[in-house]
Design an enzyme around this catalytic site. Structure first.
Site, PDB file in Angstrom:
ATOM      1  CD  GLU A 115      77.769  34.615  56.879  1.00  0.00           C
ATOM      2  OE1 GLU A 115      78.640  34.748  57.756  1.00  0.00           O
ATOM      3  OE2 GLU A 115      76.560  34.486  57.130  1.00  0.00           O
ATOM      4  CG  HIS A 138      77.393  29.994  53.522  1.00  0.00           C
ATOM      5  ND1 HIS A 138      76.899  29.079  54.428  1.00  0.00           N
ATOM      6  CD2 HIS A 138      76.526  31.040  53.556  1.00  0.00           C
ATOM      7  CE1 HIS A 138      75.803  29.570  54.980  1.00  0.00           C
ATOM      8  NE2 HIS A 138      75.538  30.754  54.464  1.00  0.00           N
ATOM      9  CG  HIS A 140      71.145  29.348  52.703  1.00  0.00           C
ATOM     10  ND1 HIS A 140      70.575  30.596  52.512  1.00  0.00           N
ATOM     11  CD2 HIS A 140      72.279  29.572  53.422  1.00  0.00           C
ATOM     12  CE1 HIS A 140      71.313  31.520  53.104  1.00  0.00           C
ATOM     13  NE2 HIS A 140      72.363  30.933  53.646  1.00  0.00           N
ATOM     14  CD  GLU A 168      77.796   9.691  46.574  1.00  0.00           C
ATOM     15  OE1 GLU A 168      78.784   9.989  45.895  1.00  0.00           O
ATOM     16  OE2 GLU A 168      76.648  10.027  46.264  1.00  0.00           O
ATOM     17  CG  HIS A 209      72.583  29.979  58.183  1.00  0.00           C
ATOM     18  ND1 HIS A 209      72.847  31.236  58.687  1.00  0.00           N
ATOM     19  CD2 HIS A 209      72.910  30.060  56.869  1.00  0.00           C
ATOM     20  CE1 HIS A 209      73.283  32.018  57.725  1.00  0.00           C
ATOM     21  NE2 HIS A 209      73.343  31.322  56.611  1.00  0.00           N
TER      22      HIS A 209
HETATM   23  O1  2HA Z   1      73.496  36.542  52.722  1.00  0.00           O
HETATM   24  O2  2HA Z   1      74.001  33.329  53.163  1.00  0.00           O
HETATM   25  O3  2HA Z   1      74.763  33.737  55.625  1.00  0.00           O
HETATM   26  C1  2HA Z   1      74.259  35.482  52.452  1.00  0.00           C
HETATM   27  C2  2HA Z   1      74.207  34.459  53.476  1.00  0.00           C
HETATM   28  C3  2HA Z   1      74.459  34.832  54.881  1.00  0.00           C
HETATM   29 ZN    ZN Z   2      73.806  31.935  54.715  1.00  0.00          ZN
END
Ligand code: 2HA
Ligand code: ZN
Length: 271
Positions: A115, A138, A140, A168, A209
């Protein structure tokens, strides 16, 4: 030369990654982090030489000379604390703007996160908004992803479901949350779309995602993720029972006035 494993920026990065793993935000090789590191912060920990050059397939000219500590592609957050030198790399954007110069790490020959386009394009966008934004993160988070399965992917309505569930939230992210529909991950396209949203938001949800978040510090970015995910959990837990009590727009207005964040709220988002 001092041991980089004792560098404050690296220690904090590793601690943050471990916390994210333990909270379940980064299963398997999910998630990635990039941290802009100033020369003064890393100069005592690396030699001047470039270990190897890694081509970028996009233009990062606006970041020439800037260095980032980044997670590696295919690497597990779970393992970062045990072997930072394999799982992390310190890269500097080369003079052509199309090469990452490896200054430390990735000793098994690996490369930065898949990414990287979204990370570097988001850094470019955010440095224009706020030169102190050093972190792009980033991950999940499960409840937030679940919420993208059942709610409209409209920024105003999605944000307001979150703001109205937990007090909050509007104080922590008064500018709201950006939302992207499903887009193929790891591409320049999702990087461009994410970076465009980053002009207005510090948090951008990727439907089905995860989330991209920016902050001045690792704590700030992580704190935004925690707050959004905690609230998504509250919302998704309560929804099947039927929600009857939410924070009203008038109460949200009271909050933003009291905490002096009114100016960040977009026109027309509160009635
Ligand atoms: O592999 O989260 O979006 C890592 C990730 C791809
Ligand atoms: Zn990801």
């Amino acid at each position: 030369m001092k041991n980089i494993l004792s560098a404050p920026f690296l220690k904090e990065f590793v601690r943050t990654a471990s916390n994210m793993y333990r909270l379940g935000y980064d299963e398997r090789n999910g998630g990635n982090i990039s941290l802009l590191v100033d020369y003064d912060e890393y100069k005592d920990f690396v030699t001047e030489g470039v270990i190897r050059e890694i081509p970028l397939n996009f233009d990062a000219s606006e970041l020439i000379g800037k260095a980032f500590l980044v997670t590696g592609t295919g690497k597990y957050f779970k393992n970062i604390e045990y072997d930072p030198e394999v799982n992390l790399g310190l890269i500097r954007i080369g003079k052509d703007g199309k090469t990452a110069e490896l200054l430390w790490g990735f000793v098994d020959g690996s490369r930065p996160t898949s990414e990287l386009p979204s990370h570097l394009m988001s850094h470019i966008a955010r440095l224009k908004v706020n030169p102190n934004n050093k972190v792009v993160m980033h991950c999940h988070p499960g409840n937030l992803i679940a919420m993208t399965l059942v709610e409209k992917l409209d920024e105003k309505s999605f944000t307001k479901l979150i703001w109205k569930s937990n007090t909050e939230c509007i104080v922590v992210f008064p500018e709201g949350i950006g939302v992207l529909p499903w887009v193929l991950c790891g591409t320049n396209l999702i990087g461009e779309l994410t970076a465009a949203k980053m002009k207005d938001y510090r948090a951008v949800v990727w439907a089905n995602h995860g989330i991209f978040v920016v902050g001045d510090t690792l704590d700030e970015a992580f704190g935004i993720v925690e707050t959004i995910e905690k609230t998504a959990q509250i919302y998704m837990t309560a929804k099947p029972f039927g929600i009857i009590n939410t924070i009203t727009d008038a109460q949200l207005l009271e909050l933003v006035k009291f905490f002096k964040v009114e100016k960040f709220v977009k026109d027309g988002w509160l009635e």
